[in-house]
Enzyme design. Structure first.
Site, PDB file in Angstrom:
ATOM      1  N   TYR A  69      51.756 -49.095  97.412  1.00  0.00           N
ATOM      2  CA  TYR A  69      50.241 -49.691  97.326  1.00  0.00           C
ATOM      3  C   TYR A  69      50.298 -51.134  98.102  1.00  0.00           C
ATOM      4  O   TYR A  69      49.145 -51.497  98.417  1.00  0.00           O
ATOM      5  CB  TYR A  69      49.933 -49.878  95.809  1.00  0.00           C
ATOM      6  CG  TYR A  69      49.637 -48.517  95.024  1.00  0.00           C
ATOM      7  CD1 TYR A  69      48.528 -48.213  95.177  1.00  0.00           C
ATOM      8  CD2 TYR A  69      50.771 -47.772  94.605  1.00  0.00           C
ATOM      9  CE1 TYR A  69      47.925 -46.661  94.392  1.00  0.00           C
ATOM     10  CE2 TYR A  69      50.328 -46.553  93.632  1.00  0.00           C
ATOM     11  CZ  TYR A  69      49.338 -46.250  93.832  1.00  0.00           C
ATOM     12  OH  TYR A  69      48.863 -44.954  93.322  1.00  0.00           O
ATOM     13  N   ASP A 110      54.011 -44.786  86.843  1.00  0.00           N
ATOM     14  CA  ASP A 110      55.229 -43.660  87.358  1.00  0.00           C
ATOM     15  C   ASP A 110      55.543 -44.024  88.834  1.00  0.00           C
ATOM     16  O   ASP A 110      56.349 -43.422  89.421  1.00  0.00           O
ATOM     17  CB  ASP A 110      54.755 -42.169  87.024  1.00  0.00           C
ATOM     18  CG  ASP A 110      53.458 -41.739  87.852  1.00  0.00           C
ATOM     19  OD1 ASP A 110      53.006 -42.600  88.873  1.00  0.00           O
ATOM     20  OD2 ASP A 110      53.061 -40.753  87.631  1.00  0.00           O
TER      21      ASP A 110
HETATM   22  P1  NAD Z   1      40.691 -36.965  84.921  1.00  0.00           P
HETATM   23  O1  NAD Z   1      39.378 -37.466  85.010  1.00  0.00           O
HETATM   24  O2  NAD Z   1      41.060 -35.573  85.358  1.00  0.00           O
HETATM   25  O3  NAD Z   1      41.148 -36.894  83.140  1.00  0.00           O
HETATM   26  C1  NAD Z   1      40.759 -38.021  82.449  1.00  0.00           C
HETATM   27  C2  NAD Z   1      39.951 -37.580  81.217  1.00  0.00           C
HETATM   28  O4  NAD Z   1      39.580 -38.722  80.389  1.00  0.00           O
HETATM   29  C3  NAD Z   1      38.659 -36.619  81.330  1.00  0.00           C
HETATM   30  O5  NAD Z   1      38.973 -35.492  80.820  1.00  0.00           O
HETATM   31  C4  NAD Z   1      37.704 -37.686  80.672  1.00  0.00           C
HETATM   32  O6  NAD Z   1      36.663 -36.759  80.003  1.00  0.00           O
HETATM   33  C5  NAD Z   1      38.587 -38.622  79.546  1.00  0.00           C
HETATM   34  N1  NAD Z   1      37.815 -39.530  79.259  1.00  0.00           N
HETATM   35  C6  NAD Z   1      37.315 -40.454  80.049  1.00  0.00           C
HETATM   36  N2  NAD Z   1      36.746 -41.572  79.275  1.00  0.00           N
HETATM   37  C7  NAD Z   1      37.257 -41.413  78.232  1.00  0.00           C
HETATM   38  C8  NAD Z   1      37.189 -42.083  76.760  1.00  0.00           C
HETATM   39  N3  NAD Z   1      36.553 -43.188  76.910  1.00  0.00           N
HETATM   40  N4  NAD Z   1      37.854 -41.631  75.539  1.00  0.00           N
HETATM   41  C9  NAD Z   1      38.216 -40.314  75.791  1.00  0.00           C
HETATM   42  N5  NAD Z   1      38.615 -39.690  76.809  1.00  0.00           N
HETATM   43  C10 NAD Z   1      37.951 -40.302  77.918  1.00  0.00           C
HETATM   44  O7  NAD Z   1      41.783 -37.928  85.369  1.00  0.00           O
HETATM   45  P2  NAD Z   1      43.135 -37.829  85.598  1.00  0.00           P
HETATM   46  O8  NAD Z   1      43.096 -37.827  87.336  1.00  0.00           O
HETATM   47  O9  NAD Z   1      43.885 -36.843  84.892  1.00  0.00           O
HETATM   48  O10 NAD Z   1      43.849 -39.463  85.322  1.00  0.00           O
HETATM   49  C11 NAD Z   1      43.791 -39.768  84.007  1.00  0.00           C
HETATM   50  C12 NAD Z   1      44.231 -41.172  84.105  1.00  0.00           C
HETATM   51  O11 NAD Z   1      45.765 -41.286  84.257  1.00  0.00           O
HETATM   52  C13 NAD Z   1      43.733 -42.146  85.326  1.00  0.00           C
HETATM   53  O12 NAD Z   1      43.118 -43.520  84.713  1.00  0.00           O
HETATM   54  C14 NAD Z   1      44.699 -42.208  86.283  1.00  0.00           C
HETATM   55  O13 NAD Z   1      44.683 -43.131  87.059  1.00  0.00           O
HETATM   56  C15 NAD Z   1      45.857 -42.311  85.216  1.00  0.00           C
HETATM   57  N6  NAD Z   1      47.177 -42.133  85.986  1.00  0.00           N
HETATM   58  C16 NAD Z   1      48.143 -43.043  85.795  1.00  0.00           C
HETATM   59  C17 NAD Z   1      49.444 -42.587  86.392  1.00  0.00           C
HETATM   60  C18 NAD Z   1      50.657 -43.845  86.189  1.00  0.00           C
HETATM   61  O14 NAD Z   1      51.563 -43.377  86.207  1.00  0.00           O
HETATM   62  N7  NAD Z   1      50.064 -44.830  85.417  1.00  0.00           N
HETATM   63  C19 NAD Z   1      49.797 -41.489  86.983  1.00  0.00           C
HETATM   64  C20 NAD Z   1      48.752 -40.744  87.227  1.00  0.00           C
HETATM   65  C21 NAD Z   1      47.398 -40.798  86.740  1.00  0.00           C
END
Ligand code: NAD
Length: 439
Positions: free
Chosen positions: A262, A171
């Site tokens: 970034y 995003d």
């Molecule tokens: P978070 O830790 O709050 O939530 C992530 C969840 O994933 C947790 O509940 C955890 O238990 C679960 N998890 C971990 N390993 C797992 C597995 N192998 N199988 C199933 N579930 C698993 O993290 P967050 O801050 O909400 O971020 C989640 C992801 O989204 C991160 O990788 C973050 O970098 C990404 N993100 C991406 C964007 C984007 O636009 N690309 C934007 C925001 C966040």
């Protein structure tokens, strides 16, 4: 309209309510019959389930079943889409990714630099089994992945599951575009942007205005000397303000192009480190802020069984992912910046890079746009970063310490092989549970 079943992998993520909010707002374009939350942490998942059920009960205009599970077969069998947002190791490990490099005077960041590489090896280990399970239980499903670090995950999936139906989406570009609109009064629908690079490592070359029938990027750059005020998109966390200010510095020093935010970590690591607090990083900010708030709401939903008073700003993160899903489902052929194997999209960057470029999404999947060659400064930076990421993925598949050390050394935010080795050894120590053994 066909009714679909969606699974959210990493259902315990604090972004889940924002995704569900976007699904509610877009019910006319994408109607759900079932939503499944899947997470490896059952306790987290169960709490989030209370909040999501309460929100849907209050706001979803159709009957919908919600399944909350840590069983992949139950989660994925027969689903149409999997939205993936896992964080392997959780925010506690993110804190280590940010704080270990700072000990050595290096950038401590979630997805960039040495910490991003540590997260990368963890993510591959958690993500590949997830892809395998989704292919097994829902071979027709589209995986829309935004788990980070995206370039590294995309490279690993490309090698292990070359035919997987996966779209990797970030995003950040949309966040930059919406921040520009909020600062200077443009309308996002008016933009046709051209952007190229790797994930979290690219530049805008033009932003065509449909209304003005010309490229308005030069006007935007002229207005940007003092950077941008942080917009609603990144609601909440204060450190985004410094990041958007820094953009002004970059466009002044390197005029003509608008960089991804970034790039500050690679172009000015010294300035970023000077501003950082090694005892309190973004992971702390998120744990104290968004995570605490969202889980307090989940407790409230559990106690009340409804979502009264649950109005908080989740940012527009979810809208993007839902737009891509509807473009696939309804053959809308909309344009997004997506992370995809290069295959000539950027003609003077290696063919096997995983790049982020404008792409159209239809029922058939994703079709990247073929761009003109890019300038040497950008090409050189991209090629070095791409090689470093590929070496890291080699290190994962080959269990190679040498490849990991090469990756860390080549990372442009790391000053020397000496520092690279010290950080790598520290990361091996704290990631024993998560990394493959490197010999
Ligand atoms: P978070 O830790 O709050 O939530 C992530 C969840 O994933 C947790 O509940 C955890 O238990 C679960 N998890 C971990 N390993 C797992 C597995 N192998 N199988 C199933 N579930 C698993 O993290 P967050 O801050 O909400 O971020 C989640 C992801 O989204 C991160 O990788 C973050 O970098 C990404 N993100 C991406 C964007 C984007 O636009 N690309 C934007 C925001 C966040």
């Amino acid at each position: 309209m066909n009714e679909v079943t969606i699974a959210i992998a990493g259902g315990g993520s604090t972004y889940t309510p924002g995704i569900v909010g976007a699904l509610i707002e877009n019910v006319d374009r994408l109607k759900m019959k079932e939503l499944r939350l899947y997470d490896c942490d059952f306790e987290r998942q169960e709490k989030m389930g209370h909040l999501i059920r309460a929100i849907l009960k209050q706001k979803y205009p159709h009957p919908i079943e919600v399944i909350v599970t840590d069983d992949p077969e139950k989660a994925f069998t027969g689903v149409d889409f999997v939205f993936s947002q896992i964080r392997v190791g959780g925010l506690k490990m993110r804190e280590k990714d940010e704080k270990i490099p700072l000990k050595y005077g290096c950038v401590g960041q979630e997805t960039c630099g040495p910490g991003g590489f540590a997260y990368g090896l963890r993510s591959i280990r958690g993500f590949l089994p997830l892809v395998e399970q989704i292919i097994r239980f829902a071979p027709e499903a589209w995986i829309l992945n935004y788990s980070n670090p995206e370039s590294i995950i995309a490279e690993a999936v490309r090698r292990a599951y070359p035919t997987a139906k996966i779209i990797n989406v970030c995003d950040m570009t949309i966040s930059i575009e919406e921040t520009i609109c909020a600062n200077f009064g443009y309308q996002h629908e008016d933009f046709i942007p051209e952007y190229y690079g790797l994930n979290h490592f690219g530049w805008y070359r033009s932003i065509y205005s449909k209304r003005e029938k010309r490229d308005i990027l030069p006007d935007i750059l002229d207005k940007m000397g003092a950077g941008l005020e942080v917009a609603d998109f990144n609601a909440g966390d204060a450190s985004w303000a410094a990041t958007y200010k820094m953009l002004g510095r970059i466009v002044t020093d390197f005029p003509g192009y608008l960089p991804n935010t970034y790039l500050e970590y690679y172009l000015y690591p010294d300035l970023v480190v000077a501003e950082a607090d090694p005892t309190h990083t973004r992971a702390n900010e998120v744990m104290e802020g968004r995570e605490t708030k969202v889980y307090a709401l989940a407790e409230q939903a559990k106690a009340n069984q409804d979502s009264a008073g649950l109005e908080i700003n989740f940012g527009s993160h979810g809208q993007y992912i839902v737009d891509i899903a509807t473009s696939l489902l309804n053959d809308e052929n909309r344009r997004f910046m997506l992370i995809t194997p290069n295959r000539g999209a950027i003609p003077n960057v290696r063919q096997d890079a995983v790049v982020e470029v404008p792409s159209y999404v239809s029922a058939k999947g994703i079709e990247p746009v073929c761009l003109d060659a890019i300038p040497d400064f950008h090409k050189g930076l991209i090629e070095a970063q791409c090689a470093a990421e590929k070496l890291l993925v080699d290190a994962y598949f080959e269990g190679s310490y040498l490849k990991a050390l090469q990756a860390y050394t080549l990372n442009q935010s790391v000053p020397s092989a000496n520092v690279a080795k010290k950080m790598l050894d520290d990361f091996i120590e704290v990631n024993r549970e998560y990394w493959p053994e490197l010999t």
